[in-house]
Design an enzyme around this catalytic site. Structure first.
Site, PDB file in Angstrom:
ATOM      1  CB  CYS A 144      17.988  45.625  -0.646  1.00 14.70           C
ATOM      2  SG  CYS A 144      19.783  45.501  -0.561  1.00 14.70           S
ATOM      3  NE  ARG A 153      22.649  43.428  -4.483  1.00 16.03           N
ATOM      4  CZ  ARG A 153      21.868  44.203  -3.741  1.00 16.03           C
ATOM      5  NH1 ARG A 153      20.928  43.651  -2.994  1.00 16.03           N
ATOM      6  NH2 ARG A 153      22.020  45.510  -3.740  1.00 16.03           N
TER       7      ARG A 153
END
Length: 251
Positions: free
Chosen positions: A74, A157
């Site tokens: 991330c 995601r």
């Protein structure tokens, strides 16, 4: 057992089953689909309160989720998005991130990225786009970002492309372990904008400046003209498959 008693037990069982099924249906949130209006929500973000998608009327917006703050994949993604933000803004597109972490965790993580993390050619990266707090998972569930097969406590995601009219135009999902391809996200945005502007489609691996696909012939006469080469600006592989050049400065 008396027949009336048996019938009563059956009716009782049916009613219980119906109640269970109704509760299941009530708790299932349908995932938004391409062509749907983007689900509305109000949220607290690192850039203040947000009324979505109302705040982005007239603009494209990429709404994307990530599993958690202070995680390596991330972090690499947020640094890349922040670095490319001016490129997306130049395409009339804003960025909005989301995870199920709290606001103070978001703030601490973004400060850490700016003050401590150097990755590839990126350093002192400041994330200026909003990062949504979603500790209740209400927004993540509304957008189908929670995939129980991956995790019931983290968003996958997900990437939603939403056009200036608030319509979902494309959806891309990645598993927790796979970082996104940001060149592809930008390419997809440009391709959709180009298709809207010129009423064309884009072929496999299309890049700005490449030839584009024109709509299939709508009549036998048009198909015949194309195959006989009467439309000089087109290259036809068959009556249903024709392309034309679209220079980069026209995209």
């Amino acid at each position: 057992m008396p027949e009336k008693l048996v019938a009563g037990e059956i009716i009782k069982y049916i009613n219980i089953t119906r109640t269970i099924m109704e509760n299941v249906v009530e708790n299932v949130v349908a995932m938004p689909r391409i062509g749907d209006k983007a689900p509305e929500f109000k949220a607290i973000t690192t850039q203040g309160n947000l009324d979505f998608p109302k705040a982005y009327e007239g603009k494209w917006v990429i709404l994307f989720s990530h599993p958690a703050d202070f995680t390596p994949v991330c972090t690499s993604e947020f640094m890349t998005f922040a670095k490319m933000e001016p490129e997306f803004n130049a395409l009339n597109c804003d960025l909005v991130g989301l995870s199920i972490d709290g606001l103070y965790s978001h703030i601490a993580w973004l400060r850490t990225i700016k003050e401590k993390i150097e990755y590839k050619d990126m350093k002192n990266i400041e994330v200026k786009f909003p990062l949504i707090e979603d500790i209740t998972m209400e927004i993540a569930k509304k957008y189908g970002m929670i995939q129980p097969g991956e995790s019931s406590t983290k968003a996958v995601r997900a990437v939603f492309f939403i056009d200036p009219k608030g319509i979902i135009r494309a959806i891309i999902y990645y598993p927790l372990s796979l970082g996104r391809n940001f060149d592809e996200l930008k390419r997809a945005l440009i391709a959709m904008q180009t298709a809207d502007k010129h009423e064309i489609a884009t072929p496999a691996d299309w890049r700005p400046g490449d030839a584009v696909i024109v709509p299939p012939a709508g009549s036998c006469g048009v198909a015949k003209d194309r195959m006989e080469g009467d439309e000089a600006d087109m290259k036809c592989y068959d009556w249903f498959f024709c392309t034309k050049e679209l220079p980069l400065d026209k995209v």
